[in-house]
Design a protein around this motif. Structure first.
Motif, PDB file in Angstrom:
ATOM      1  N   GLY A 133       0.824  -1.197   0.000  1.00  0.00           N
ATOM      2  CA  GLY A 133       0.000   0.000   0.000  1.00  0.00           C
ATOM      3  C   GLY A 133       0.859   1.248   0.000  1.00  0.00           C
ATOM      4  O   GLY A 133       2.087   1.191   0.063  1.00  0.00           O
ATOM      5  N   SER A 134       0.196   2.381  -0.085  1.00  0.00           N
ATOM      6  CA  SER A 134       0.879   3.672  -0.065  1.00  0.00           C
ATOM      7  C   SER A 134       1.164   4.089   1.372  1.00  0.00           C
ATOM      8  O   SER A 134       0.273   4.034   2.227  1.00  0.00           O
ATOM      9  CB  SER A 134       0.020   4.735  -0.736  1.00  0.00           C
ATOM     10  N   PHE A 135       2.385   4.533   1.630  1.00  0.00           N
ATOM     11  CA  PHE A 135       2.710   4.994   2.982  1.00  0.00           C
ATOM     12  C   PHE A 135       1.980   6.289   3.341  1.00  0.00           C
ATOM     13  O   PHE A 135       1.985   6.710   4.486  1.00  0.00           O
ATOM     14  CB  PHE A 135       4.220   5.149   3.176  1.00  0.00           C
ATOM     15  N   LEU A 136       1.324   6.898   2.363  1.00  0.00           N
ATOM     16  CA  LEU A 136       0.492   8.069   2.650  1.00  0.00           C
ATOM     17  C   LEU A 136      -0.883   7.680   3.179  1.00  0.00           C
ATOM     18  O   LEU A 136      -1.597   8.521   3.720  1.00  0.00           O
ATOM     19  CB  LEU A 136       0.312   8.912   1.382  1.00  0.00           C
ATOM     20  N   ARG A 137      -1.242   6.384   3.017  1.00  0.00           N
ATOM     21  CA  ARG A 137      -2.615   5.983   3.345  1.00  0.00           C
ATOM     22  C   ARG A 137      -2.706   4.884   4.404  1.00  0.00           C
ATOM     23  O   ARG A 137      -3.657   4.864   5.174  1.00  0.00           O
ATOM     24  CB  ARG A 137      -3.334   5.507   2.078  1.00  0.00           C
ATOM     25  N   VAL A 138      -1.748   3.978   4.443  1.00  0.00           N
ATOM     26  CA  VAL A 138      -1.859   2.879   5.406  1.00  0.00           C
ATOM     27  C   VAL A 138      -1.528   3.388   6.810  1.00  0.00           C
ATOM     28  O   VAL A 138      -0.734   4.320   6.964  1.00  0.00           O
ATOM     29  CB  VAL A 138      -0.927   1.709   5.035  1.00  0.00           C
ATOM     30  N   PRO A 139      -2.153   2.810   7.848  1.00  0.00           N
ATOM     31  CA  PRO A 139      -1.814   3.202   9.220  1.00  0.00           C
ATOM     32  C   PRO A 139      -0.343   2.894   9.508  1.00  0.00           C
ATOM     33  O   PRO A 139       0.147   1.800   9.182  1.00  0.00           O
ATOM     34  CB  PRO A 139      -2.750   2.340  10.076  1.00  0.00           C
ATOM     35  N   LEU A 140       0.351   3.836  10.105  1.00  0.00           N
ATOM     36  CA  LEU A 140       1.761   3.634  10.419  1.00  0.00           C
ATOM     37  C   LEU A 140       1.896   2.974  11.788  1.00  0.00           C
ATOM     38  O   LEU A 140       1.292   3.432  12.759  1.00  0.00           O
ATOM     39  CB  LEU A 140       2.509   4.973  10.413  1.00  0.00           C
ATOM     40  N   PRO A 141       2.695   1.921  11.889  1.00  0.00           N
ATOM     41  CA  PRO A 141       2.877   1.268  13.182  1.00  0.00           C
ATOM     42  C   PRO A 141       3.792   2.081  14.085  1.00  0.00           C
ATOM     43  O   PRO A 141       4.556   2.933  13.623  1.00  0.00           O
ATOM     44  CB  PRO A 141       3.529  -0.071  12.807  1.00  0.00           C
ATOM     45  N   ARG A 142       3.735   1.814  15.367  1.00  0.00           N
ATOM     46  CA  ARG A 142       4.670   2.408  16.316  1.00  0.00           C
ATOM     47  C   ARG A 142       6.060   1.833  16.045  1.00  0.00           C
ATOM     48  O   ARG A 142       6.213   0.644  15.747  1.00  0.00           O
ATOM     49  CB  ARG A 142       4.248   2.099  17.743  1.00  0.00           C
ATOM     50  N   ALA A 143       7.079   2.676  16.122  1.00  0.00           N
ATOM     51  CA  ALA A 143       8.415   2.206  15.762  1.00  0.00           C
ATOM     52  C   ALA A 143       9.480   3.063  16.436  1.00  0.00           C
ATOM     53  O   ALA A 143       9.233   4.210  16.830  1.00  0.00           O
ATOM     54  CB  ALA A 143       8.606   2.245  14.251  1.00  0.00           C
ATOM     55  N   ASP A 144      10.679   2.489  16.536  1.00  0.00           N
ATOM     56  CA  ASP A 144      11.835   3.219  17.060  1.00  0.00           C
ATOM     57  C   ASP A 144      12.453   4.111  15.992  1.00  0.00           C
ATOM     58  O   ASP A 144      13.121   5.097  16.307  1.00  0.00           O
ATOM     59  CB  ASP A 144      12.893   2.229  17.554  1.00  0.00           C
ATOM     60  N   ALA A 145      12.266   3.731  14.732  1.00  0.00           N
ATOM     61  CA  ALA A 145      12.861   4.502  13.642  1.00  0.00           C
ATOM     62  C   ALA A 145      12.019   4.361  12.389  1.00  0.00           C
ATOM     63  O   ALA A 145      11.454   3.296  12.117  1.00  0.00           O
ATOM     64  CB  ALA A 145      14.289   4.025  13.365  1.00  0.00           C
ATOM     65  N   PHE A 146      11.951   5.450  11.646  1.00  0.00           N
ATOM     66  CA  PHE A 146      11.388   5.450  10.302  1.00  0.00           C
ATOM     67  C   PHE A 146      12.509   5.848   9.344  1.00  0.00           C
ATOM     68  O   PHE A 146      13.299   6.753   9.646  1.00  0.00           O
ATOM     69  CB  PHE A 146      10.246   6.459  10.178  1.00  0.00           C
ATOM     70  N   VAL A 147      12.578   5.169   8.205  1.00  0.00           N
ATOM     71  CA  VAL A 147      13.595   5.477   7.207  1.00  0.00           C
ATOM     72  C   VAL A 147      12.938   5.520   5.830  1.00  0.00           C
ATOM     73  O   VAL A 147      11.878   4.930   5.608  1.00  0.00           O
ATOM     74  CB  VAL A 147      14.750   4.454   7.219  1.00  0.00           C
ATOM     75  N   ALA A 148      13.598   6.207   4.909  1.00  0.00           N
ATOM     76  CA  ALA A 148      13.124   6.269   3.525  1.00  0.00           C
ATOM     77  C   ALA A 148      14.299   6.611   2.628  1.00  0.00           C
ATOM     78  O   ALA A 148      15.169   7.418   3.006  1.00  0.00           O
ATOM     79  CB  ALA A 148      12.021   7.305   3.363  1.00  0.00           C
ATOM     80  N   SER A 149      14.345   6.009   1.457  1.00  0.00           N
ATOM     81  CA  SER A 149      15.378   6.359   0.482  1.00  0.00           C
ATOM     82  C   SER A 149      14.745   6.424  -0.904  1.00  0.00           C
ATOM     83  O   SER A 149      14.166   5.449  -1.379  1.00  0.00           O
ATOM     84  CB  SER A 149      16.530   5.345   0.497  1.00  0.00           C
ATOM     85  N   PHE A 150      14.804   7.583  -1.498  1.00  0.00           N
ATOM     86  CA  PHE A 150      14.296   7.829  -2.850  1.00  0.00           C
ATOM     87  C   PHE A 150      12.848   7.386  -3.005  1.00  0.00           C
ATOM     88  O   PHE A 150      12.453   6.844  -4.034  1.00  0.00           O
ATOM     89  CB  PHE A 150      15.208   7.164  -3.895  1.00  0.00           C
ATOM     90  N   ALA A 151      12.072   7.627  -1.964  1.00  0.00           N
ATOM     91  CA  ALA A 151      10.643   7.327  -1.995  1.00  0.00           C
ATOM     92  C   ALA A 151       9.812   8.583  -1.809  1.00  0.00           C
ATOM     93  O   ALA A 151       8.735   8.712  -2.401  1.00  0.00           O
ATOM     94  CB  ALA A 151      10.297   6.310  -0.901  1.00  0.00           C
ATOM     95  N   LEU A 152      10.293   9.507  -1.010  1.00  0.00           N
ATOM     96  CA  LEU A 152       9.456  10.653  -0.650  1.00  0.00           C
ATOM     97  C   LEU A 152       9.366  11.698  -1.757  1.00  0.00           C
ATOM     98  O   LEU A 152       8.504  12.579  -1.698  1.00  0.00           O
ATOM     99  CB  LEU A 152       9.972  11.288   0.648  1.00  0.00           C
ATOM    100  N   HIS A 153      10.208  11.601  -2.777  1.00  0.00           N
ATOM    101  CA  HIS A 153      10.046  12.540  -3.900  1.00  0.00           C
ATOM    102  C   HIS A 153       8.825  12.185  -4.751  1.00  0.00           C
ATOM    103  O   HIS A 153       8.466  12.931  -5.666  1.00  0.00           O
ATOM    104  CB  HIS A 153      11.311  12.621  -4.761  1.00  0.00           C
TER     105      HIS A 153
END
Length: 225
Positions: A92-112
Motif C-alpha cells: 500500500g501507499s505509505f500516505l494511506r496505510v496506518p503507520l505502526p509504532r516504531a523506534d525509527a522510520f527510514v526512507a530512500s528515494f521514496a518521498l520525492h
C-alpha cells in the motif's frame, strides 16, 4: 506506475542500474543507516523498494525487524527475498496505510513521489506521532538548493554522473522523464517541513543535489520553546 516502469528498466536490473542513476548511492545509504540507533527494535521503511537501506539498518540494529511499506508488490518481493524473516512487507501507499509504532522510520528515494508539500507535512506529522520516545526519522533523497544558480549547477553535476553510463541525449532524457513524476523539494524547505512537524533536524550528509536528513522526535515542551 511501478518503479521499473518509472525508471525505464527491467526490475531484475534495479540494484545494478540504480548506481548509474544516483551519484554516491552506496555512500548515501551507508550514511542514512549509520543514524539508526543500534538499540532499535522496530524500523519502518517508507517505500522499501528492494530493501537496500533496510538491510543496512538491520546490520546496524542487530535485534531489529523491519516493516516495509510499498505500493509496488513486485519490487517489495525483492526486499522480502533480500531480508528474509526479519522483514514484514505491507502492500500500500505509505500516505494511506496506518503507520505502526516504531523506534525509527527510514526512507530512500521514496518521498520525492509525494506530490504536494501539504501531503508531505501530513506524512511527517503521522511519522512523528508513530515514533516511540527517543525515536528518529531518516530520509535520503534529492533536495536541490533554493538558489536557482546553485540548483542548476547541482543538476548539471547529476547529468554529468549519468553521462558516465549513458549518451548525453539519453542522460538529459532520463532527467526530463523523472521530473514529470518526481518532486524534488529544496533542502531548506524540506528542513522546515520536518521542523514544523516536531522534529529536530540535522543534515547528516550532502553531495550536490542529494542529502540525508535526520529528524529526531522532540518533546511537546521543546516544541513550545
Amino acid at each position: 506506475m511501478s518503479v521499473a516502469a518509472h525508471l525505464g528498466i527491467r526490475l531484475s536490473e534495479y540494484d545494478r542500474r540504480i548506481r548509474t542513476f544516483i551519484p554516491c548511492y552506496d555512500e548515501m545509504l551507508d550514511a542514512a543507516a549509520a543514524i539508526v540507533f543500534p538499540t532499535a527494535r522496530t524500523i519502518v521503511d517508507l517505500g522499501i523498494g528492494t530493501g537496500a537501506l533496510a538491510a543496512r539498518c538491520l546490520r546496524r540494529a542487530r535485534q531489529a525487524s523491519v516493516v516495509g511499506i510499498d505500493s509496488d508488490a513486485d519490487i517489495a518481493a525483492l526486499a522480502t527475498r533480500r531480508i528474509g524473516m526479519r522483514a514484514t512487507v505491507v502492500r500500500g501507499s505509505f500516505l494511506r496505510v496506518p503507520l505502526p509504532r516504531a523506534d525509527a522510520f527510514v526512507a530512500s528515494f521514496a518521498l520525492h513521489h509525494v506530490r504536494t508539500r501539504m501531503a508531505k507535512a501530513r506524512l511527517y506529522g503521522a511519522v512523528r506521532t508513530s515514533l516511540l520516545p527517543g525515536g528518529g526519522f531518516v530520509t535520503a533523497d534529492c533536495h536541490p538548493a533554493c538558489d536557482r544558480t546553485l540548483a542548476a549547477a547541482q543538476m548539471s553535476a547529476w547529468r554529468a554522473h549519468l553521462r558516465r553510463s549513458y549518451p548525453p541525449a539519453q542522460a538529459s532524457a532520463l532527467l526530463r522523464a523523472w521530473a514529470r513524476e518526481d518532486v524534488y523539494v529544496p533542502l531548506d524547505v524540506e528542513v522546515r517541513l520536518l521542523r514544523s512537524a516536531g522534529f529536530r533536524v540535522e543534515v547528516a550528509w550532502r553531495r550536490d543535489a542529494f542529502a540525508v536528513l535526520a529528524g529526531f522526535r522532540m518533546s511537546r515542551v521543546k516544541m513550545m520553546c
